[in-house]
Design a protein around this motif. Structure first.
Motif, PDB file in Angstrom:
ATOM      1  N   LEU A 138       0.805  -1.216   0.000  1.00 28.67           N
ATOM      2  CA  LEU A 138       0.000   0.000   0.000  1.00 28.67           C
ATOM      3  C   LEU A 138       0.840   1.269   0.000  1.00 28.67           C
ATOM      4  O   LEU A 138       0.456   2.273  -0.617  1.00 28.67           O
ATOM      5  N   GLU A 142       2.700   3.262  -5.789  1.00 34.85           N
ATOM      6  CA  GLU A 142       1.507   4.088  -5.957  1.00 34.85           C
ATOM      7  C   GLU A 142       0.241   3.238  -6.059  1.00 34.85           C
ATOM      8  O   GLU A 142      -0.759   3.499  -5.419  1.00 34.85           O
ATOM      9  N   ASN A 143       0.302   2.226  -6.904  1.00 27.79           N
ATOM     10  CA  ASN A 143      -0.846   1.344  -7.118  1.00 27.79           C
ATOM     11  C   ASN A 143      -0.303  -0.059  -7.355  1.00 27.79           C
ATOM     12  O   ASN A 143       0.231  -0.339  -8.430  1.00 27.79           O
ATOM     13  N   TYR A 144      -0.404  -0.928  -6.370  1.00 24.20           N
ATOM     14  CA  TYR A 144       0.268  -2.220  -6.492  1.00 24.20           C
ATOM     15  C   TYR A 144      -0.339  -3.101  -7.577  1.00 24.20           C
ATOM     16  O   TYR A 144       0.357  -3.926  -8.170  1.00 24.20           O
ATOM     17  N   ARG A 145      -1.602  -2.948  -7.884  1.00 23.77           N
ATOM     18  CA  ARG A 145      -2.191  -3.735  -8.972  1.00 23.77           C
ATOM     19  C   ARG A 145      -1.625  -3.289 -10.335  1.00 23.77           C
ATOM     20  O   ARG A 145      -1.254  -4.113 -11.172  1.00 23.77           O
ATOM     21  N   GLY A 146      -1.557  -1.995 -10.542  1.00 23.45           N
ATOM     22  CA  GLY A 146      -0.941  -1.500 -11.765  1.00 23.45           C
ATOM     23  C   GLY A 146       0.544  -1.807 -11.821  1.00 23.45           C
ATOM     24  O   GLY A 146       1.104  -2.051 -12.897  1.00 23.45           O
TER      25      GLY A 146
END
Length: 290
Positions: A138, A142-146
């Motif tokens: 987290l 910035e965005n772990y999925r991206g």
């Protein structure tokens, strides 16, 4: 830059905290009743303060679903992670960000890259991953999925350019050594996702083919290689059969052949065994003229 280390946040069982909250709420209500009966206006501040505290503390209750954790951030500072499903109570002033610990799939798009020999190919893969460090996932990216999507595609390109599409002389290739390629891809992706506290469970190539502009030419080359390999095997088998036939004839004394007749017999047998069509035998019945 200091890497964030996950730690356990202070939390209480939500049901125990709720019982305490209800007891304090009852105390607040009884205090208000006593003040109203005794007309002690000077003590009015006590239930007001207690009620305000109880109202603010409601923000500390939350529920974690199975395979979910909460990352607590208190005024911009990471204070810990609450893991485990159930009803919890923690710092009511801390922001509680949910992070899923379930297994996720990332199915990459078809990427056009050049293999180790410079041939354009299309490749895609399925990456199975999950979060192991909620704080890093987290707060480190910035965005772990991206982040998973971009780094996985980068790793796929790196692996595709390291190996050829087809194997020659037993070398490791994308098409013929799937286990080695998948293992190498998993290591490549894992090295890139460690910074975000993510674990790669499995990697598999889901698509592999030559690019359309060279697919027909490569198909013809594969067919030619298959024909050459088949011819080589046929010739090796035919030579073995001719050798065995000549040896048997000599061992059993069926017929004795000079070198010229042996050469003629070898030629006829090889033609019959290697030819694409069935041999048409010609029977010699001798000369009709005496």
């Amino acid at each position: 830059m200091t890497s964030i280390q996950q730690q356990r946040a202070f939390s209480l069982n939500g049901f125990i905290a709720l019982l305490v909250w209800l007891a304090l709420a009852g105390l607040c209500a009884s205090t208000i009743v006593d003040i109203a009966q005794t007309q002690q206006v000077a003590k009015v501040w006590q239930p007001i303060v207690l009620g305000l505290v109880l109202l603010l503390s409601l923000g500390g209750f939350f529920v974690n679903q199975p395979n979910e954790s909460r990352v607590l951030v208190f005024f911009g500072r990471y204070v810990g992670t609450v893991a485990g499903a159930g009803y919890h109570f923690a710092n009511p002033f801390a922001a509680k960000h949910p992070v899923s610990l379930r297994v996720h799939n990332f199915n990459s798009e078809k990427l056009k890259v050049n293999d180790a020999r410079g041939n354009p190919i299309e490749i895609a893969a399925v990456i199975v991953w999950r979060v192991t460090d909620s704080a890093k996932a987290l707060l480190e990216v910035e965005n772990y999925r991206g982040f998973v999507a971009i780094q996985s595609e980068t790793a796929i390109r790196a692996v595709a350019t390291r190996f050829p599409y087809d194997s020659h002389d037993g070398e490791v290739a994308l098409r013929s050594h799937q286990d080695e390629i998948n293992a190498g891809l998993q290591q490549e992706v894992q090295a890139r996702l460690d910074v975000a506290g993510l674990e790669v469970v499995d990697c598999r190539l889901s698509h592999l083919a030559y690019a359309p502009e060279i697919a027909q030419a490569m198909l013809r080359r594969q067919q030619a290689e298959a024909v050459v390999a088949a011819r080589r095997q046929i010739v090796e088998g035919a030579v073995s059969m001719v050798e065995m036939g000549l040896r048997r004839l000599e061992e059993h004394g069926i017929v004795r052949l000079d070198e010229e007749r042996k050469a003629s017999m070898v030629n006829n047998l090889l033609v019959a065994l290697v030819a694409d069509r069935e041999a048409q035998p010609v029977i010699n019945t001798g000369n009709i003229y005496s």
